[in-house]
Design an enzyme around this catalytic site. Structure first.
Site, PDB file in Angstrom:
ATOM      1  N   GLU A 150       0.873  -1.172   0.000  1.00 34.70           N
ATOM      2  CA  GLU A 150       0.000   0.000   0.000  1.00 34.70           C
ATOM      3  C   GLU A 150       0.916   1.229   0.000  1.00 34.70           C
ATOM      4  O   GLU A 150       1.090   1.902   1.002  1.00 34.70           O
ATOM      5  CB  GLU A 150      -0.936  -0.009   1.205  1.00 34.70           C
ATOM      6  CG  GLU A 150      -2.050   1.017   1.069  1.00 34.70           C
ATOM      7  CD  GLU A 150      -2.997   1.029   2.251  1.00 34.70           C
ATOM      8  OE1 GLU A 150      -4.045   1.684   2.136  1.00 34.70           O
ATOM      9  OE2 GLU A 150      -2.687   0.421   3.286  1.00 34.70           O
ATOM     10  N   ALA A 165      -2.968   7.529   6.313  1.00 40.61           N
ATOM     11  CA  ALA A 165      -1.967   7.332   7.360  1.00 40.61           C
ATOM     12  C   ALA A 165      -0.648   6.832   6.777  1.00 40.61           C
ATOM     13  O   ALA A 165      -0.035   5.888   7.285  1.00 40.61           O
ATOM     14  CB  ALA A 165      -2.490   6.359   8.400  1.00 40.61           C
ATOM     15  N   HIS A 166      -0.212   7.461   5.695  1.00 40.53           N
ATOM     16  CA  HIS A 166       1.081   7.156   5.090  1.00 40.53           C
ATOM     17  C   HIS A 166       1.963   8.391   5.164  1.00 40.53           C
ATOM     18  O   HIS A 166       1.481   9.520   5.008  1.00 40.53           O
ATOM     19  CB  HIS A 166       0.913   6.717   3.634  1.00 40.53           C
ATOM     20  CG  HIS A 166       0.204   5.412   3.476  1.00 40.53           C
ATOM     21  ND1 HIS A 166       0.866   4.209   3.371  1.00 40.53           N
ATOM     22  CD2 HIS A 166      -1.118   5.124   3.421  1.00 40.53           C
ATOM     23  CE1 HIS A 166      -0.021   3.236   3.257  1.00 40.53           C
ATOM     24  NE2 HIS A 166      -1.232   3.763   3.283  1.00 40.53           N
ATOM     25  N   HIS A 219      -5.886   5.541  -2.618  1.00 45.57           N
ATOM     26  CA  HIS A 219      -5.155   6.709  -2.108  1.00 45.57           C
ATOM     27  C   HIS A 219      -4.929   7.687  -3.252  1.00 45.57           C
ATOM     28  O   HIS A 219      -3.799   8.011  -3.626  1.00 45.57           O
ATOM     29  CB  HIS A 219      -3.851   6.284  -1.450  1.00 45.57           C
ATOM     30  CG  HIS A 219      -4.055   5.706  -0.083  1.00 45.57           C
ATOM     31  ND1 HIS A 219      -4.171   6.484   1.039  1.00 45.57           N
ATOM     32  CD2 HIS A 219      -4.212   4.430   0.331  1.00 45.57           C
ATOM     33  CE1 HIS A 219      -4.361   5.704   2.096  1.00 45.57           C
ATOM     34  NE2 HIS A 219      -4.396   4.453   1.685  1.00 45.57           N
ATOM     35  N   HIS A 279      -9.900  -0.093  -0.189  1.00 50.34           N
ATOM     36  CA  HIS A 279     -10.867   0.402   0.813  1.00 50.34           C
ATOM     37  C   HIS A 279     -11.792   1.495   0.258  1.00 50.34           C
ATOM     38  O   HIS A 279     -11.597   2.683   0.457  1.00 50.34           O
ATOM     39  CB  HIS A 279     -10.208   0.820   2.121  1.00 50.34           C
ATOM     40  CG  HIS A 279      -8.971   1.649   2.063  1.00 50.34           C
ATOM     41  ND1 HIS A 279      -8.846   2.793   1.309  1.00 50.34           N
ATOM     42  CD2 HIS A 279      -7.789   1.512   2.726  1.00 50.34           C
ATOM     43  CE1 HIS A 279      -7.653   3.311   1.498  1.00 50.34           C
ATOM     44  NE2 HIS A 279      -6.994   2.554   2.344  1.00 50.34           N
ATOM     45  N   ASN A 316     -12.689   5.382   1.212  1.00 59.41           N
ATOM     46  CA  ASN A 316     -11.642   5.963   2.057  1.00 59.41           C
ATOM     47  C   ASN A 316     -10.431   6.343   1.222  1.00 59.41           C
ATOM     48  O   ASN A 316      -9.974   5.567   0.375  1.00 59.41           O
ATOM     49  CB  ASN A 316     -11.242   4.996   3.169  1.00 59.41           C
ATOM     50  CG  ASN A 316     -12.407   4.641   4.072  1.00 59.41           C
ATOM     51  OD1 ASN A 316     -12.790   3.486   4.196  1.00 59.41           O
ATOM     52  ND2 ASN A 316     -12.994   5.636   4.696  1.00 59.41           N
ATOM     53  N   ARG A 376     -22.126  14.531 -10.176  1.00 59.49           N
ATOM     54  CA  ARG A 376     -21.594  14.986 -11.462  1.00 59.49           C
ATOM     55  C   ARG A 376     -20.144  14.557 -11.675  1.00 59.49           C
ATOM     56  O   ARG A 376     -19.597  14.799 -12.750  1.00 59.49           O
ATOM     57  CB  ARG A 376     -21.704  16.520 -11.576  1.00 59.49           C
ATOM     58  CG  ARG A 376     -23.119  17.024 -11.800  1.00 59.49           C
ATOM     59  CD  ARG A 376     -23.143  18.504 -12.163  1.00 59.49           C
ATOM     60  NE  ARG A 376     -22.651  19.335 -11.074  1.00 59.49           N
ATOM     61  CZ  ARG A 376     -23.417  19.823 -10.085  1.00 59.49           C
ATOM     62  NH1 ARG A 376     -24.714  19.555 -10.077  1.00 59.49           N
ATOM     63  NH2 ARG A 376     -22.905  20.574  -9.147  1.00 59.49           N
ATOM     64  N   ASP A 390      -7.979  -3.964   7.216  1.00 58.75           N
ATOM     65  CA  ASP A 390      -7.055  -2.824   7.276  1.00 58.75           C
ATOM     66  C   ASP A 390      -6.548  -2.651   8.702  1.00 58.75           C
ATOM     67  O   ASP A 390      -6.272  -1.536   9.157  1.00 58.75           O
ATOM     68  CB  ASP A 390      -7.722  -1.543   6.763  1.00 58.75           C
ATOM     69  CG  ASP A 390      -6.721  -0.440   6.412  1.00 58.75           C
ATOM     70  OD1 ASP A 390      -5.536  -0.768   6.214  1.00 58.75           O
ATOM     71  OD2 ASP A 390      -7.112   0.740   6.360  1.00 58.75           O
TER      72      ASP A 390
END
Length: 387
Positions: A135, A146-147, A201, A222, A225, A233, A279
C-alpha cells in the site's frame, strides 16, 4: 502400512466435520458435513455422511470457509514490517482469518525490498501467508491517509523493476494512484508480472480510474476511504469501480470508516464484488494506547486508530468475524452474501478463487466453526486446527 521410502503414496488421514449448517457463496445447507483429507476438502454434503477416521461433531455450529484478508497491517501490538509478527497472525487466525495478504505501508523502496525478503522467509514455512500487499509508495500525497508523505513517489520504471525483482513469488497486490505520472504504464507492468493492482489513495477522476482498470487494475482499495466521494456529477474512482464488473471493491466494515447505510448501498450496487477487509493495525486484538504505523505515531481510543494529533483514521482494530457480524446486522446482508465477502470474493480477486473460499471438493481445508450468533468457536487452516 505403506513404505514411503519406496515412493508409494501415503494417504492423508480423513476427518469428517458435522455442523448444523454449512454456508458459503453457493448458499446454506442444513445438517451438513465436510470430509477433509490432509489440507484439502474431499467431499461436502448433508444428511448421511461417508466414513472417516475421525469425526468432529460441531453440534449447532455454522461451518463456513476460512476467511481471506486482502488488506491488513498487523495486530496484537505487531506490524508486518516488524522483525517478528507471529502474534499478529495468530490473533487474526483466532478470529477466522485463515489466509492473509500482509499489507505494508509506504516506505522507501529499499525498506520495502527488505520487508519483502522478510515475508519471503515467513512464507517458506507458512502457507497461510499469501504474500504482500504494497500500500505505497505509489500513492497521492493529496490523499495519503496514514502514510508518510515523505515516502510517496510516482512509479518510475526503475522502481517498478526493483519491486518486481524483490517481490517475485511474494508480491501479491499493490495499490497505485492512477493520476500519478507513469501510473498506467506501471499498472500494465505489474499486471503482466502476475501482481493484482488496486486503485487507491487517489484524487483521480472517473476517466483516470477507468484508464487504470482498462490497463488491468482489478481492485479498489478500501472503497470510499482516501479517494474522492461519489459525487452526482463527478463519479470518480468509486463510480468507475462500481460500473466495471471486472473490479472488486474492498470495504472496511467497522462502522467507523464507512457508514453502514453506505456499506449496504455498495453491496447492492456491486453484488458479489465487495471484499470485506480489516485494514487492521497493531491495536487489533490489543488494548487502546499509543502505537506506530510505519513511521507515524498513532493513538487508539475506544478502538479507533488515528494519526496522533489529527483526525485522520490510521487503519482499524477490526477482525474479520466482527466484519461478518456487521455485514449481517448493520448492512442487512444474508449470511451467504456476508460469508462470500470474506471468502470466495477476496480469493477470486487475487486469482485464488479455484482453491480458496468454498466448501467444495478440491478446495483448501480452511474452515471456521461459528456459533449461531456468529462467534468464532474453532478454526482450521490447511487442515490444521488453529483454534
Amino acid at each position: 502400512m505403506t513404505d514411503a521410502g519406496r515412493g508409494d503414496r501415503v494417504e492423508a488421514r480423513t476427518t469428517l466435520l458435522r455442523a448444523a449448517r454449512l454456508v458459503d457463496v453457493a448458499g446454506s445447507v442444513e445438517d451438513g458435513w465436510v470430509l477433509v483429507g490432509g489440507d484439502t476438502i474431499l467431499q461436502a454434503g448433508s444428511g448421511a455422511a461417508p466414513a472417516a477416521e475421525e469425526v468432529v461433531d460441531l453440534d449447532d455450529a455454522v461451518l463456513t470457509p476460512g476467511f481471506t484478508d486482502l488488506h491488513g497491517h498487523g495486530g496484537a501490538t505487531e506490524a508486518y514490517e516488524d522483525e517478528s509478527f507471529t502474534r499478529a497472525l495468530a490473533v487474526h487466525r483466532s478470529h477466522g482469518t485463515t489466509r492473509s495478504v500482509l499489507s505494508l505501508v509506504a516506505n522507501p523502496v529499499r525498506a520495502l525490498v527488505a520487508s519483502l525478503a522478510q515475508v519471503r522467509t515467513v512464507m517458506a514455512t507458512d502457507p497461510l501467508v499469501l504474500g504482500v500487499h504494497l500500500e505505497g509508495p505509489f500513492l497521492s500525497p493529496h490523499n495519503k491517509g496514514a502514510h508518510n508523505e515523505d515516502h510517496l513517489i510516482a512509479p518510475t520504471p526503475a522502481d517498478v523493476d526493483t519491486l518486481l525483482e524483490a517481490g517475485e513469488g511474494v508480491l501479491r497486490q499493490i495499490t497505485i494512484a492512477p493520476e500519478l505520472p507513469g501510473a498506467v504504464d506501471a499498472v500494465r507492468r505489474f499486471v503482466a508480472a502476475g501482481v493484482t493492482v488496486a486503485v487507491g489513495h487517489t484524487v483521480g477522476t472517473l476517466d483516470q480510474a477507468r484508464a487504470a482498470f482498462d490497463a488491468g487494475a482489478t481492485v479498489l482499495t478500501h472503497a470510499f476511504n482516501a479517494m474522492p466521494g461519489l459525487h452526482h456529477r463527478a463519479p470518480g474512482p468509486i463510480g468507475a469501480a462500481v460500473s466495471d464488473d471486472r473490479v472488486t471493491l474492498e470495504l472496511i466494515l467497522d462502522a467507523v470508516h464507512v457508514h453502514p447505510l453506505v456499506a449496504a448501498t455498495l453491496f447492492r450496487a456491486a453484488p458479489g464484488r465487495v471484499a470485506l477487509i480489516t485494514d487492521a493495525m497493531g491495536a487489533a486484538g490489543a488494548a487502546d494506547g499509543d502505537y506506530r504505523l510505519g513511521s507515524l505515531d498513532v493513538t487508539v481510543t475506544d478502538g479507533v486508530a488515528r494519526v496522533a494529533g489529527t483526525d485522520t483514521i490510521a487503519g482499524s482494530t477490526l477482525t474479520q468475524d466482527v466484519a461478518l457480524r456487521n455485514a449481517v446486522t448493520l448492512a442487512g446482508r444474508t449470511l451467504p452474501e456476508a460469508v462470500a465477502a470474506l471468502t470466495s470474493t477476496p480469493a477470486a480477486a487475487i486469482g485464488l478463487g479455484d482453491r480458496l473460499g468454498r466448501l467444495a471438493p478440491g478446495y483448501a481445508a480452511d474452515l471456521v466453526a461459528l456459533s449461531p450468533t456468529l462467534e468464532v468457536r474453532r478454526v482450521w487452516g490447511g487442515g490444521r486446527e488453529l483454534r
